[in-house]
Design an enzyme around this catalytic site. Structure first.
Site, short mmCIF file in Angstrom:
data_model
loop_
_atom_site.label_atom_id
_atom_site.label_comp_id
_atom_site.label_asym_id
_atom_site.label_seq_id
_atom_site.Cartn_x
_atom_site.Cartn_y
_atom_site.Cartn_z
N ASP A 95 11.67 14.02 62.01
CA ASP A 95 13.09 14.21 62.23
C ASP A 95 13.74 12.85 62.48
O ASP A 95 13.32 12.13 63.40
CB ASP A 95 13.28 15.09 63.47
CG ASP A 95 14.48 16.02 63.35
OD1 ASP A 95 14.38 17.18 63.80
OD2 ASP A 95 15.51 15.56 62.82
N ASP A 190 19.01 14.38 60.69
CA ASP A 190 19.82 15.14 61.64
C ASP A 190 21.32 14.84 61.44
O ASP A 190 21.72 13.67 61.44
CB ASP A 190 19.40 14.71 63.06
CG ASP A 190 20.04 15.54 64.15
OD1 ASP A 190 19.79 16.76 64.16
OD2 ASP A 190 20.80 14.96 64.95
N GLU A 242 20.37 17.70 57.27
CA GLU A 242 21.01 18.78 58.03
C GLU A 242 22.50 18.52 57.93
O GLU A 242 22.98 17.49 58.40
CB GLU A 242 20.57 18.78 59.49
CG GLU A 242 21.21 19.94 60.24
CD GLU A 242 21.35 19.73 61.73
OE1 GLU A 242 21.49 18.58 62.18
OE2 GLU A 242 21.31 20.73 62.47
N HIS A 316 15.15 25.57 65.58
CA HIS A 316 15.15 25.34 67.02
C HIS A 316 16.55 25.41 67.63
O HIS A 316 16.71 25.29 68.85
CB HIS A 316 14.56 23.96 67.29
CG HIS A 316 15.38 22.89 66.65
ND1 HIS A 316 15.49 22.71 65.28
CD2 HIS A 316 16.21 21.97 67.20
CE1 HIS A 316 16.32 21.73 65.03
NE2 HIS A 316 16.79 21.26 66.17
N ASP A 317 17.56 25.57 66.75
CA ASP A 317 18.94 25.64 67.27
C ASP A 317 19.49 27.06 67.24
O ASP A 317 20.65 27.27 67.64
CB ASP A 317 19.88 24.79 66.40
CG ASP A 317 19.68 23.31 66.58
OD1 ASP A 317 19.93 22.56 65.63
OD2 ASP A 317 19.26 22.91 67.68
O1 TEU Z 1 22.05 20.00 65.38
C1 TEU Z 1 23.34 19.84 64.84
C2 TEU Z 1 24.24 20.84 65.39
O2 TEU Z 1 25.39 20.86 65.15
C3 TEU Z 1 23.62 21.79 66.33
O3 TEU Z 1 24.13 21.44 67.57
C4 TEU Z 1 23.94 23.19 65.90
O4 TEU Z 1 25.04 23.18 65.06
C5 TEU Z 1 24.35 23.99 67.08
O5 TEU Z 1 23.37 23.82 68.07
C6 TEU Z 1 24.40 25.43 66.65
O6 TEU Z 1 25.11 26.10 67.65
C7 TEU Z 1 21.23 18.84 65.36
C8 TEU Z 1 19.91 19.22 65.99
O7 TEU Z 1 19.30 20.23 65.20
C9 TEU Z 1 20.19 19.71 67.39
O8 TEU Z 1 19.00 20.20 67.99
C10 TEU Z 1 20.76 18.57 68.19
O9 TEU Z 1 21.12 19.05 69.48
C11 TEU Z 1 22.01 18.00 67.50
O10 TEU Z 1 21.86 17.80 66.11
C12 TEU Z 1 22.33 16.63 68.09
O11 TEU Z 1 21.34 15.73 67.65
#
Ligand code: TEU
Length: 535
Positions: A95, A190, A242, A316-317
């Site tokens: 990542d 990311d 992403e 994971h989000d």
């Molecule tokens: O996520 C991007 C992001 O916008 C996320 O916050 C997601 O849209 C949101 O949690 C959904 O509700 C990336 C990573 O995957 C995330 O884990 C990080 O917190 C974020 O970027 C910041 O690096």
């Protein structure tokens, strides 16, 4: 590029397997489970950030890009993972969090101490814009006592980097090449569609300012520079961006092979169909018609535009998909299989999030104390500040928190699900029934093995075009794949009821390639049944 017949497995290292009793997963735990992953049949493992970090955002706040967080192990452990993975035909994807960096990173510390060379690594303004952080509140914070403000689109401890500065770009290219030299074959970038910010930052009260920094034209320039300076030379490299709040048009440009940017893109539109008015921290049943329309629009336009989708339900989000889209109390197994078929037979590269292959579901947390995610805890405060009672706010957190998918991998029915002999950093979910030991030769796992194997054996699946079908149905998501004269119809019943349907005439004499039930009853689909017909 060979990524079209690959399947990528996402590991949240913190929650996968702890071999030291620290309560936190580690790299040696991943090595221990490589044979399990090889048996599933996956080709690459994507690891969420394993670099030194204050862990304010679970590693997405990086304080050293080219080292290993000692909580996860050593660089020697990582090198062993690469070597052991390659022995099993499993490559590693890391990542790359290149849009922002922890304020504990040396660059930010030097900047805030007055070093103007490093101050230009960040986005500083005398006058902040009216943008809001994606984690709530203002997107700007005071830059020490300079009277300036620094931009943080995420947590206040995650300072956005100034990609307009060639020194920043070169540092980022060096980071990617450092890990390529270690044998890393894949990179997940990311929120990479946020790096193209313009020199003049405009106010924009609409949508918290997203249009002012998302998918800006410079993003493509920077990706082409990154591609040329690093992975672009590797025929075998797999790269995925992403893309936060993106568009189909940009995702075609990000992933079309002749553009030399990325292999493919993640977009999240299909995971917002249970958001009220596009707002995450709300509760509503998912909108099937909107879900189907999004799959069809993205599937057909990316197919016509020669772009390439990363296909996923979980990460994971996100809360676990079974909880959002399935009547899981009655149909967890068949529902999990239908969700898998609906993406693994589609056009793109499928991602399997750890635990998805055994039908893991959200934990039954009963108090706010059990949720640790910074985004969820901020949201809880904002919901109450907006007038919600603690009970109403908690009920929303329960359905939408990112912690729902971050609970430890459920290996067996022992204490802590076999994840750790110590106290897990996040409590385990419901592992008495749902665990690898119990499910490994069960329906869901063996179905995933079959889907993954089919992607390798059938060019119709890995290379075929995508066309919508059954657009008018209120419960069936169907599509047609086509490759050198062969056709496949996939029908997925998103209902917990028996659904009537007419098999398209051209498939009446087709052969059944895959079926989540033992039988196919003409003109009806069983609850959550998926069937693929080929002619
Ligand atoms: O996520 C991007 C992001 O916008 C996320 O916050 C997601 O849209 C949101 O949690 C959904 O509700 C990336 C990573 O995957 C995330 O884990 C990080 O917190 C974020 O970027 C910041 O690096």
């Amino acid at each position: 590029m060979t990524f079209k017949n690959k399947v990528i497995y996402q590991i949240y290292p913190k929650s996968f397997l702890d071999t030291t009793g620290s309560g936190v997963g580690d790299i040696c735990g991943i090595i221990k489970k490589l044979d399990y992953l090889a048996e599933l049949g996956i080709d690459m493992i994507w690891l969420n950030p394993i670099y030194p970090s204050p862990q304010r955002d679970n590693g997405y706040d990086i304080s050293d890009y080219v080292a290993i967080n000692p909580d996860f192990g050593t660089m020697a452990d990582f090198e062993a993972l690469i070597a052991q993975g390659k022995k099993r035909g499993i490559e590693v994807m890391l990542d790359m969090v290149l849009n922002h960096v922890s304020i504990e990173h040396d660059w930010f510390q030097k900047a805030i101490s007055g070093d103007t060379y490093y101050q230009d690594f960040f986005i500083l303004r005398d006058e902040p814009t009216d943008w809001l952080s994606k984690f709530g509140g203002n997107a700007w914070a005071p830059f020490g006592d300079t009277g300036k403000y620094y931009l943080h689109l995420f947590d206040v401890t995650q300072a956005d980097l100034n990609w307009r500065n060639v020194a920043v770009r070169n540092e980022m290219f060096k980071v990617v090449n450092f890990w390529r030299d270690k044998g890393v074959a894949g990179f997940r970038f990311d929120v990479i569609n946020l790096i193209g910010k313009e020199a003049i930052l405009q106010n924009n009260p609409v949508n918290e300012g997203k249009a002012e920094y998302t998918d800006k034209p410079l993003t493509h320039d920077y990706l082409q520079m990154l591609n040329a300076a690093s992975f672009g030379k590797d025929e075998e490299a797999i790269t995925v961006g992403e893309m936060s709040s993106t568009t189909i048009e940009n995702c075609i440009l990000y992933s079309r092979p002749d553009r030399n940017e990325l292999s493919m893109t993640f977009n999240f539109h299909h995971l917002k169909v249970d958001y009220v008015d596009g707002q995450k921290w709300t509760k509503m049943p998912f909108d099937f018609a909107e879900l189907k329309q999004l799959f069809h629009t993205w599937g057909e336009k990316m197919s016509e535009g020669n772009g390439w989708n990363a296909l996923f339900w979980n990460n994971h989000d996100q809360p676990r998909a079974i909880n959002r889209f399935i009547d899981h109390k009655n149909f967890r197994i068949k529902g999990a299989m239908m969700l898998a078929a609906s993406i693994h037979l589609s056009r793109g590269t499928p991602y399997v999030y750890m635990g998805e292959e055994i039908g893991m579901i959200d934990p039954d947390f009963t108090s706010m104390q059990e949720y640790v995610d910074v985004e969820s805890r901020n949201a809880y405060q904002m919901l109450m500040a907006s007038g919600k009672s603690p009970e109403e706010a908690f009920a929303i957190i329960q359905t939408k928190s990112r912690d729902n998918s971050r609970t430890p991998m459920q290996w067996d029915d022992s204490v802590n699900a076999g994840f750790s002999t110590g106290r897990p950093w996040l409590m385990t979910g419901n592992h008495a029934e749902i665990n690898v030991a119990h499910e490994k030769n069960g329906e869901i796992f063996t179905f995933y093995q079959k889907l993954i194997a089919l992607r390798k054996s059938e060019k119709l699946i890995s290379e075929g075009t995508y066309k919508a079908a059954y657009q008018e149905s209120d419960c069936i998501y169907g599509f047609i794949r086509e490759f050198s004269g062969q056709k496949m119809l996939v029908v997925n019943n998103f209902s917990n009821q028996v659904s009537q349907f007419e098999l398209l005439p051209e498939f009446v004499n087709g052969e059944i390639l895959i079926n989540t039930y033992s039988k196919f009853m003409a003109n009806e689909l069983q609850p959550y049944q998926s069937v693929a017909f080929i002619v």
